[in-house]
Motif scaffolding. Structure first.
Motif, mmCIF file in Angstrom:
data_model
loop_
_atom_site.group_PDB
_atom_site.id
_atom_site.type_symbol
_atom_site.label_atom_id
_atom_site.label_comp_id
_atom_site.label_asym_id
_atom_site.label_seq_id
_atom_site.Cartn_x
_atom_site.Cartn_y
_atom_site.Cartn_z
ATOM 1 N N ILE A 172 0.919 -1.076 -0.068
ATOM 2 C CA ILE A 172 -0.056 0.182 -0.046
ATOM 3 C C ILE A 172 0.835 1.260 0.072
ATOM 4 N N LYS A 173 1.861 1.276 0.856
ATOM 5 C CA LYS A 173 2.807 2.506 1.102
ATOM 6 C C LYS A 173 3.442 2.674 -0.441
ATOM 7 N N ASN A 174 3.909 1.611 -1.002
ATOM 8 C CA ASN A 174 4.728 1.618 -2.242
ATOM 9 C C ASN A 174 3.926 2.179 -3.300
ATOM 10 N N PHE A 175 2.743 1.843 -3.541
ATOM 11 C CA PHE A 175 1.434 2.362 -4.335
ATOM 12 C C PHE A 175 1.602 3.926 -4.074
ATOM 13 N N VAL A 176 1.058 4.270 -2.913
ATOM 14 C CA VAL A 176 0.907 5.763 -2.424
ATOM 15 C C VAL A 176 1.859 6.622 -2.874
ATOM 16 N N ILE A 194 -2.361 0.952 11.990
ATOM 17 C CA ILE A 194 -3.361 1.087 11.257
ATOM 18 C C ILE A 194 -3.606 2.665 10.939
ATOM 19 N N VAL A 195 -3.657 3.464 12.070
ATOM 20 C CA VAL A 195 -3.788 4.744 12.167
ATOM 21 C C VAL A 195 -2.616 5.465 11.333
ATOM 22 N N GLU A 196 -1.265 4.812 11.817
ATOM 23 C CA GLU A 196 -0.185 5.561 10.939
ATOM 24 C C GLU A 196 -0.152 5.313 9.460
ATOM 25 N N LEU A 197 -0.554 4.255 9.151
ATOM 26 C CA LEU A 197 -0.889 3.950 7.647
ATOM 27 C C LEU A 197 -1.892 4.847 7.177
ATOM 28 N N GLY A 198 -2.926 4.965 7.817
ATOM 29 C CA GLY A 198 -3.930 6.179 7.441
ATOM 30 C C GLY A 198 -3.352 7.521 7.398
ATOM 31 N N ALA A 210 -7.953 11.217 -1.163
ATOM 32 C CA ALA A 210 -8.267 9.820 -1.148
ATOM 33 C C ALA A 210 -9.278 9.377 -0.146
ATOM 34 N N HIS A 211 -10.067 8.599 -0.294
ATOM 35 C CA HIS A 211 -11.239 8.078 0.407
ATOM 36 C C HIS A 211 -10.639 6.786 1.307
ATOM 37 N N LEU A 212 -10.895 6.923 2.412
ATOM 38 C CA LEU A 212 -10.423 5.845 3.377
ATOM 39 C C LEU A 212 -11.706 5.054 4.035
ATOM 40 N N VAL A 213 -11.533 3.909 3.975
ATOM 41 C CA VAL A 213 -12.612 3.071 4.832
ATOM 42 C C VAL A 213 -11.877 2.012 5.596
ATOM 43 N N PHE A 214 -12.235 2.223 6.843
ATOM 44 C CA PHE A 214 -11.454 1.058 7.724
ATOM 45 C C PHE A 214 -12.393 0.020 8.354
ATOM 46 N N MET A 215 -12.211 -1.288 7.991
ATOM 47 C CA MET A 215 -12.860 -2.418 8.590
ATOM 48 C C MET A 215 -12.133 -3.092 9.784
ATOM 49 N N THR A 216 -13.059 -3.316 10.867
ATOM 50 C CA THR A 216 -12.418 -3.748 12.030
ATOM 51 C C THR A 216 -13.316 -4.480 12.816
ATOM 52 N N GLU A 217 -12.993 -5.327 13.717
ATOM 53 C CA GLU A 217 -13.781 -6.164 14.752
ATOM 54 C C GLU A 217 -13.934 -5.270 16.174
#
Length: 255
Positions: free
Chosen positions: A44-48, A71-75, A85-92
């Motif tokens: 993901i980071k390489n793509f971004v 995951i927050v740092e990635l965001g 960009a649009h961010l959607v987080f998926m979590t339990e």
């Protein structure tokens, strides 16, 4: 086009989500493309890092990284490189939303993975549609682009390439776009198009012209020309003459 990126550490979940999105977007003929499906956050980071396009929707599974802060740092990294960009987080986890909001990541959604499959799929559908609407809104807000819709997809061309738009006789909300390299029939109205672009002018009841593309106008023949050979032209209404001359001269002085 909206590019879709999916990060999920469990292969069966990754396959399910990507297959669902592919089926849904193809069935609805949405202007989307699944660009990257991965279990590796570094991909993901390489793509971004290499990306320049902002029209991207990320589905990020929280479990793909070691902890909530990862995951927050990635965001934050995505948001820094691609602000639109649009961010959607998926979590339990129920407490992650608060952490994401505290870090001002401005997510499009936080999907709870403990919900039934139908509810998760509906959330994904809604997120894709909202992201597409935002992409189109951003496209339309750019004064240097002319945006038009064919079927379920939106396209844009530089305003500098637009010559004029003509209404279709005896057809409501049906017009023809004449540009330097294309001629295309679209569903729209001249009044709506004219309001969206300040450089467009209603030269005649059935014509809206691009003031920036006008090469010459003949007051005697009531015509506006777009080429040096005077082969491409639109009619100029008698009552529009003086107003057109004034606005066209102002436009040319600014350019």
């Amino acid at each position: 086009m909206l590019e879709i990126i999916i990060l999920e550490d469990q292969h069966h979940q990754l396959t399910w989500i990507s297959n669902f999105i592919k089926r849904y977007t193809e069935f609805e003929e949405l202007d989307t493309n699944i660009k990257l499906v991965t279990t590796d956050a570094q991909e993901i980071k390489n793509f971004v890092q290499a990306c320049t396009d902002q029209n991207i929707l990320f589905f990020l599974d929280v479990g793909s990284l070691e902890n909530d802060h990862s995951i927050v740092e990635l965001g934050k990294y995505i948001r820094h490189c691609l602000p639109l960009a649009h961010l959607v987080f998926m979590t339990e986890k129920n407490n992650l939303s608060t952490l994401i909001l505290e870090q001002r990541l401005v997510p499009l959604d936080c999907i709870s993975k403990i919900k039934p499959v139908d509810a998760i799929e509906e959330a994904i559908r809604q997120d894709i549609n909202v992201a597409l609407e935002l992409v189109v809104s951003h496209m339309k807000s750019n004064p240097e682009k002319f945006v038009y819709k064919l079927r379920a997809r939106y396209y844009d061309i530089p305003m500098s390439e637009v010559l004029y738009i003509a209404s279709k006789p005896n057809q409501v909300n049906r017009v023809v776009l004449y540009a330097k390299n294309i001629i295309v029939e679209i569903n729209d109205s001249l009044s709506s198009i004219e309001k969206r672009h300040k450089n467009l002018f209603r030269s005649h009841k059935g014509f809206v012209i691009n003031l920036m593309s006008v090469n010459y106008f003949d007051i005697r023949l009531n015509r506006v020309y777009f080429d040096t050979e005077n082969q491409i032209w639109c009619p100029l209404s008698v009552r529009k003459k003086q107003n057109f001359k004034k606005i066209w001269q102002q436009t040319n002085s600014l350019n």
